[in-house]
Design a protein around this motif. Structure first.
Motif, PDB file in Angstrom:
ATOM      1  N   VAL A  35       0.840  -1.203   0.000  1.00  0.00           N
ATOM      2  CA  VAL A  35       0.000   0.000   0.000  1.00  0.00           C
ATOM      3  C   VAL A  35       0.872   1.249   0.000  1.00  0.00           C
ATOM      4  CG1 VAL A  35      -1.693   1.316   1.339  1.00  0.00           C
ATOM      5  CG2 VAL A  35      -1.985  -1.146   1.034  1.00  0.00           C
ATOM      6  N   SER A  36       1.920   1.267   0.795  1.00  0.00           N
ATOM      7  CA  SER A  36       2.830   2.409   0.842  1.00  0.00           C
ATOM      8  C   SER A  36       3.490   2.647  -0.519  1.00  0.00           C
ATOM      9  CB  SER A  36       3.884   2.168   1.921  1.00  0.00           C
ATOM     10  OG  SER A  36       4.789   3.227   1.971  1.00  0.00           O
ATOM     11  N   ALA A  37       3.988   1.578  -1.139  1.00  0.00           N
ATOM     12  CA  ALA A  37       4.646   1.707  -2.444  1.00  0.00           C
ATOM     13  C   ALA A  37       3.672   2.179  -3.511  1.00  0.00           C
ATOM     14  CB  ALA A  37       5.266   0.366  -2.843  1.00  0.00           C
ATOM     15  N   LEU A  38       2.455   1.655  -3.502  1.00  0.00           N
ATOM     16  CA  LEU A  38       1.461   2.068  -4.490  1.00  0.00           C
ATOM     17  C   LEU A  38       1.068   3.530  -4.316  1.00  0.00           C
ATOM     18  CD1 LEU A  38      -0.714  -1.154  -4.465  1.00  0.00           C
ATOM     19  CD2 LEU A  38       0.554  -0.260  -6.430  1.00  0.00           C
ATOM     20  N   ARG A  39       0.925   3.972  -3.094  1.00  0.00           N
ATOM     21  CA  ARG A  39       0.569   5.377  -2.861  1.00  0.00           C
ATOM     22  C   ARG A  39       1.715   6.308  -3.259  1.00  0.00           C
ATOM     23  NH1 ARG A  39      -3.303   5.702   2.460  1.00  0.00           N
ATOM     24  NH2 ARG A  39      -4.970   4.513   1.515  1.00  0.00           N
TER      25      ARG A  39
END
Length: 117
Positions: A35-39
């Motif tokens: 989720v962090s990488a996608l955001r």
């Protein structure tokens, strides 16, 4: 609750046209990393220009490296001690449990001006 995201460690990617891609990580740490990488990749994790923006920017500038390993890519704050952490060190802190580590994402979680002062 039944539904597409009923599984443990599940998350969804929703496109601007409403199409959904539902995914499931192997554990909570992996889910948070995805989720962090996608955001970061989409720019969705960046803070808006609210009253906390100058304070958050000043905090990040003053704490630009991980306090554990010195890595320059800080993404997390250990709020119990007020230090920044990289994703790997945040994972290690998270494994200590909530009694020892209280973590917040720099760019994913909302920040109040009261927390930053």
């Amino acid at each position: 609750a039944s539904g597409v995201l009923a599984g443990a460690f599940a998350f969804a990617i929703v496109s601007p046209d409403g199409a959904r891609l539902c995914l499931q990580a192997e554990n909570d740490d992996e889910r948070l990393k995805w989720v962090s990488a996608l955001r970061r990749a989409t720019g969705l994790g960046e803070q808006k220009d609210g009253p906390e923006a100058p304070l958050l920017k000043a905090f990040i500038e003053a704490n630009a490296t991980c306090c554990e390993c010195g890595a320059p890519n800080v993404e997390w704050v250990a709020t119990s001690v007020g230090v920044t952490l990289c994703a790997d060190c945040a994972t290690a802190h998270r494994r200590l449990g909530g009694d020892h580590a209280r973590l917040r994402a720099l760019h994913l979680d909302p920040w109040s001006p009261l927390v930053l002062t």
